[in-house]
Design a protein around this motif. Structure first.
Motif, PDB file in Angstrom:
ATOM      1  N   VAL A 341     -31.471 -14.921  -7.369  1.00 20.85           N
ATOM      2  CA  VAL A 341     -31.065 -13.840  -8.455  1.00 20.85           C
ATOM      3  C   VAL A 341     -32.413 -13.875  -9.386  1.00 20.85           C
ATOM      4  O   VAL A 341     -32.870 -14.867  -9.686  1.00 20.85           O
ATOM      5  CB  VAL A 341     -30.014 -14.217  -8.968  1.00 20.85           C
ATOM      6  CG1 VAL A 341     -28.719 -14.237  -7.998  1.00 20.85           C
ATOM      7  CG2 VAL A 341     -29.815 -15.643 -10.028  1.00 20.85           C
ATOM      8  N   ASN A 342     -32.450 -12.788 -10.114  1.00 19.20           N
ATOM      9  CA  ASN A 342     -33.465 -12.559 -11.221  1.00 19.20           C
ATOM     10  C   ASN A 342     -34.990 -12.655 -10.999  1.00 19.20           C
ATOM     11  O   ASN A 342     -34.948 -13.296  -9.720  1.00 19.20           O
ATOM     12  CB  ASN A 342     -33.356 -13.743 -12.347  1.00 19.20           C
ATOM     13  CG  ASN A 342     -32.223 -13.681 -13.238  1.00 19.20           C
ATOM     14  OD1 ASN A 342     -31.607 -14.972 -13.447  1.00 19.20           O
ATOM     15  ND2 ASN A 342     -31.694 -12.628 -13.645  1.00 19.20           N
ATOM     16  N   SER A 343     -35.689 -11.894 -11.659  1.00 14.28           N
ATOM     17  CA  SER A 343     -37.082 -11.768 -11.190  1.00 14.28           C
ATOM     18  C   SER A 343     -38.150 -12.805 -11.995  1.00 14.28           C
ATOM     19  O   SER A 343     -37.700 -13.444 -13.139  1.00 14.28           O
ATOM     20  CB  SER A 343     -37.465 -10.333 -11.585  1.00 14.28           C
ATOM     21  OG  SER A 343     -37.330 -10.113 -12.969  1.00 14.28           O
ATOM     22  N   THR A 344     -39.299 -12.425 -11.840  1.00 13.40           N
ATOM     23  CA  THR A 344     -40.257 -13.306 -12.649  1.00 13.40           C
ATOM     24  C   THR A 344     -40.250 -12.941 -14.044  1.00 13.40           C
ATOM     25  O   THR A 344     -40.754 -14.010 -14.736  1.00 13.40           O
ATOM     26  CB  THR A 344     -41.692 -13.077 -11.982  1.00 13.40           C
ATOM     27  OG1 THR A 344     -42.039 -11.788 -12.132  1.00 13.40           O
ATOM     28  CG2 THR A 344     -41.751 -13.333 -10.524  1.00 13.40           C
ATOM     29  N   PHE A 345     -39.687 -11.620 -14.522  1.00 15.07           N
ATOM     30  CA  PHE A 345     -39.546 -11.614 -15.760  1.00 15.07           C
ATOM     31  C   PHE A 345     -38.590 -12.575 -16.532  1.00 15.07           C
ATOM     32  O   PHE A 345     -38.621 -12.437 -17.747  1.00 15.07           O
ATOM     33  CB  PHE A 345     -39.181 -10.162 -16.246  1.00 15.07           C
ATOM     34  CG  PHE A 345     -40.357  -9.082 -15.844  1.00 15.07           C
ATOM     35  CD1 PHE A 345     -41.680  -9.227 -16.136  1.00 15.07           C
ATOM     36  CD2 PHE A 345     -39.964  -8.241 -14.173  1.00 15.07           C
ATOM     37  CE1 PHE A 345     -42.751  -8.196 -15.715  1.00 15.07           C
ATOM     38  CE2 PHE A 345     -41.046  -7.604 -13.912  1.00 15.07           C
ATOM     39  CZ  PHE A 345     -42.243  -7.558 -14.497  1.00 15.07           C
ATOM     40  N   ALA A 346     -37.510 -12.815 -15.754  1.00 13.94           N
ATOM     41  CA  ALA A 346     -36.371 -13.752 -16.324  1.00 13.94           C
ATOM     42  C   ALA A 346     -36.693 -15.347 -16.194  1.00 13.94           C
ATOM     43  O   ALA A 346     -36.543 -16.205 -17.141  1.00 13.94           O
ATOM     44  CB  ALA A 346     -35.332 -13.482 -15.750  1.00 13.94           C
ATOM     45  N   GLY A 347     -37.439 -15.679 -14.821  1.00 11.90           N
ATOM     46  CA  GLY A 347     -37.425 -16.847 -14.560  1.00 11.90           C
ATOM     47  C   GLY A 347     -36.415 -17.912 -14.333  1.00 11.90           C
ATOM     48  O   GLY A 347     -35.355 -17.394 -14.210  1.00 11.90           O
ATOM     49  N   PHE A 348     -36.664 -18.981 -14.479  1.00 17.34           N
ATOM     50  CA  PHE A 348     -35.685 -20.117 -14.336  1.00 17.34           C
ATOM     51  C   PHE A 348     -34.512 -20.020 -15.736  1.00 17.34           C
ATOM     52  O   PHE A 348     -33.253 -20.441 -14.990  1.00 17.34           O
ATOM     53  CB  PHE A 348     -36.068 -21.572 -14.114  1.00 17.34           C
ATOM     54  CG  PHE A 348     -36.883 -21.858 -12.713  1.00 17.34           C
ATOM     55  CD1 PHE A 348     -36.193 -21.570 -11.527  1.00 17.34           C
ATOM     56  CD2 PHE A 348     -38.045 -22.372 -12.814  1.00 17.34           C
ATOM     57  CE1 PHE A 348     -36.754 -21.635 -10.348  1.00 17.34           C
ATOM     58  CE2 PHE A 348     -38.577 -22.456 -11.425  1.00 17.34           C
ATOM     59  CZ  PHE A 348     -38.163 -21.980 -10.473  1.00 17.34           C
ATOM     60  N   HIS A 349     -34.954 -19.859 -16.668  1.00 19.95           N
ATOM     61  CA  HIS A 349     -34.184 -20.223 -17.798  1.00 19.95           C
ATOM     62  C   HIS A 349     -34.482 -18.785 -18.769  1.00 19.95           C
ATOM     63  O   HIS A 349     -34.676 -18.596 -19.794  1.00 19.95           O
ATOM     64  CB  HIS A 349     -34.719 -21.188 -18.726  1.00 19.95           C
ATOM     65  CG  HIS A 349     -34.975 -22.664 -17.974  1.00 19.95           C
ATOM     66  ND1 HIS A 349     -35.676 -23.628 -18.350  1.00 19.95           N
ATOM     67  CD2 HIS A 349     -33.919 -23.029 -16.961  1.00 19.95           C
ATOM     68  CE1 HIS A 349     -35.743 -24.497 -17.676  1.00 19.95           C
ATOM     69  NE2 HIS A 349     -34.486 -24.346 -16.714  1.00 19.95           N
ATOM     70  N   PRO A 350     -33.734 -17.546 -18.138  1.00 22.31           N
ATOM     71  CA  PRO A 350     -33.699 -16.430 -18.965  1.00 22.31           C
ATOM     72  C   PRO A 350     -32.735 -16.659 -20.138  1.00 22.31           C
ATOM     73  O   PRO A 350     -31.839 -17.342 -20.213  1.00 22.31           O
ATOM     74  CB  PRO A 350     -32.766 -15.367 -17.998  1.00 22.31           C
ATOM     75  CG  PRO A 350     -32.109 -16.350 -16.835  1.00 22.31           C
ATOM     76  CD  PRO A 350     -33.156 -17.437 -17.029  1.00 22.31           C
ATOM     77  N   ASN A 351     -33.189 -15.811 -21.113  1.00 24.85           N
ATOM     78  CA  ASN A 351     -32.216 -15.659 -22.319  1.00 24.85           C
ATOM     79  C   ASN A 351     -30.754 -15.178 -22.024  1.00 24.85           C
ATOM     80  O   ASN A 351     -30.425 -14.393 -21.583  1.00 24.85           O
ATOM     81  CB  ASN A 351     -32.922 -14.705 -23.416  1.00 24.85           C
ATOM     82  CG  ASN A 351     -31.900 -14.676 -24.653  1.00 24.85           C
ATOM     83  OD1 ASN A 351     -31.097 -13.786 -24.817  1.00 24.85           O
ATOM     84  ND2 ASN A 351     -32.395 -15.391 -25.545  1.00 24.85           N
ATOM     85  N   TYR A 352     -29.835 -16.301 -22.452  1.00 29.34           N
ATOM     86  CA  TYR A 352     -28.427 -16.258 -21.986  1.00 29.34           C
ATOM     87  C   TYR A 352     -27.954 -14.734 -22.529  1.00 29.34           C
ATOM     88  O   TYR A 352     -27.323 -13.965 -21.646  1.00 29.34           O
ATOM     89  CB  TYR A 352     -27.649 -17.236 -22.661  1.00 29.34           C
ATOM     90  CG  TYR A 352     -26.268 -17.320 -22.197  1.00 29.34           C
ATOM     91  CD1 TYR A 352     -25.873 -18.038 -21.039  1.00 29.34           C
ATOM     92  CD2 TYR A 352     -25.245 -16.734 -22.806  1.00 29.34           C
ATOM     93  CE1 TYR A 352     -24.793 -18.095 -20.641  1.00 29.34           C
ATOM     94  CE2 TYR A 352     -23.842 -16.651 -22.182  1.00 29.34           C
ATOM     95  CZ  TYR A 352     -23.605 -17.556 -21.226  1.00 29.34           C
ATOM     96  OH  TYR A 352     -22.331 -17.466 -20.608  1.00 29.34           O
TER      97      TYR A 352
END
Length: 447
Positions: A341-352
């Motif tokens: 899930v999520n892309s490189t724009f979000a990464g491992f720790h996307p803003n909640y």
């Protein structure tokens, strides 16, 4: 475009030191040669983006110098310590336990709570079952979902807990949800790697593995099927994909293996991040995709619903041996998927606040699709224990067996098929043959 030397000077001004002990997230053009080079040097590939054709890796300054020597096109880079640490709203192991206990207390009639085993540090690995008679084994098809094999992938327990919350809160209110729960045994393990996640919160925000001897083992390179078979993991204890001293060496892996062997899922999803892809067996090139047509076709259906890209790990990422989906498919006939899930724009720790709800809503159609598939074309039923061992399936008019299914020890079976006409043979101590079975929905044979 920002080259690494220019960014190094900028980071010196920001932090007073270059990288200290932190690494860098570095983005490159996505090419087969770059994927091969990163893997050959055991660099930490963190994700890919097939929309922008980019690949990212977490590199030390020394590794970055090796990359520079290859004259690679570095598209973007930033020190890890300048990236976001995980928001405190994401769940830690204690909060996962509180969550499943609260759900069970609120919905005791349709849930069962179970610790499938202990981690290295003695933490419980919790599983929750959702079904209309949760304390009974009704020979219903099993759907299994898990999150967080890798400690830094904080969004994955959000997907699993959202699923639990959605199904329990809508039971008896939504006809589709009620049908799923009444006709399926749904098992969810929100967080597999409880020790690693604890370390991620308290010591190292980029921690991936469990905590074995301080260096850790990658649980998802520790399963027996294909273990250490295709350079898809590392023997280096400090590599992010260190496979362990032997197949199934880790208690977390053993707990998962014992659990899957006991419940015999029809489908499974293992959630990871990040890359926006749907993966199915096999992890190692040049092994082809499974012979069962349903595995690849259903993976493509999920990907279409999520607007993700489908394929095998070796096609879309890299060789990966010792993974859970290969083991589940080969040993227990599960039709298994990894969803990144999520892309490189979000990464491992996307803003909640920005990403959490958006991500769980986007991913609901994936697990919902598999629950719907369990009501679709299939052979299912229960036979006398010991009477039959296997089911052999051929497309009508053909002489070659297209699928062999081992009947479960309790006599139950559930075989997902594409719509069509089949010749079916139950074989063992007894033999029963059925010719020209038209499979448009579930077909049951209780022998």
């Amino acid at each position: 475009m920002l080259n690494w030397k220019g960014f190094l000077a900028a980071s010196l001004l920001l932090s007073g030191s270059a990288f200290a002990n932190d690494g860098m997230i570095v983005r490159f053009d996505l090419t087969n040669s770059m994927k091969t080079f990163l893997r050959a040097n055991e660099f930490d590939i963190t994700g890919v983006n097939y929309n922008t054709n980019e690949i990212e890796a977490l590199l030390t300054p020394e590794e970055l110098k090796i990359i520079e020597s290859q004259k690679a096109n570095i598209k973007f880079s930033y020190p890890q310590k300048l990236s976001l640490n995980p928001d405190s709203e994401y769940k830690n192991p204690g909060e996962i336990e509180d969550f499943v206990r609260a759900i069970h207390a609120k919905y005791p009639d349709i849930t069962e709570l179970k610790s499938i085993g202990k981690s290295l540090e003695g933490r419980d690995i919790w599983a929750i079952k959702i079904s209309d008679n949760a304390d009974l084994d009704e020979h219903e098809p099993v759907f299994f979902v898990n999150g967080m094999h890798h400690a830094r992938e904080v969004m994955t327990p959000e997907i699993t807990t959202d699923m639990v919350e959605y199904l329990t809160s809508n039971y008896g209110k939504n006809a589709e949800v009620t049908s799923w729960v009444n006709n399926t045994e749904i098992w969810v393990i929100p967080m597999v790697n409880v020790d690693g996640n604890n370390k991620m919160w308290n010591e190292d925000s980029m921690w991936r593995k469990n905590t074995r001897n301080g260096f850790g083992v990658d649980i998802n390179r520790n399963y027996p099927t294909g273990w250490n078979s295709c350079s898809g993991s590392s023997s280096n204890t400090y590599a992010q994909d260190y496979r362990g001293t032997g197949p199934g060496s880790e208690p977390e892996t053993q707990a998962m293996m014992n659990f899957v062997a006991a419940v015999k899922p029809v489908f499974s999803i293992s959630y990871h991040s990040y890359s926006e892809i749907v993966l199915y067996p096999f992890g190692c090139k040049p092994r082809k995709t499974p012979t069962e047509e349903a595995v690849e076709s259903i993976g493509a259906e999920i990907a279409k619903k999520l607007d993700y890209k489908p394929g095998t790990p070796w096609e879309l990422l890299y060789n990966a041996d010792g993974g859970d989906i290969d083991w589940m498919y080969v040993e227990h006939q599960v039709i298994p998927y990894v969803i990144e899930v999520n892309s490189t724009f979000a990464g491992f720790h996307p803003n909640y606040a920005r990403w959490r709800d958006k991500t769980v809503l986007r991913n609901r159609p994936g697990w919902m699709h598999l629950l719907t598939k369990l009501q679709g074309p299939s052979l299912q039923g229960v036979v006398g224990v010991g009477d039959y061992q296997v089911i052999k399936i051929m497309k009508a008019g053909e002489t070659k067996v297209s699928q062999t299914y081992k009947i479960n020890p309790d006599g139950s079976y559930y075989v997902i098929l594409k719509p069509g006409t089949y010749d079916v043979s139950f074989e063992g101590r007894k033999i029963q043959k059925f010719t020209g079975i038209d499979v448009k929905a579930k077909r049951s044979f209780n022998l």
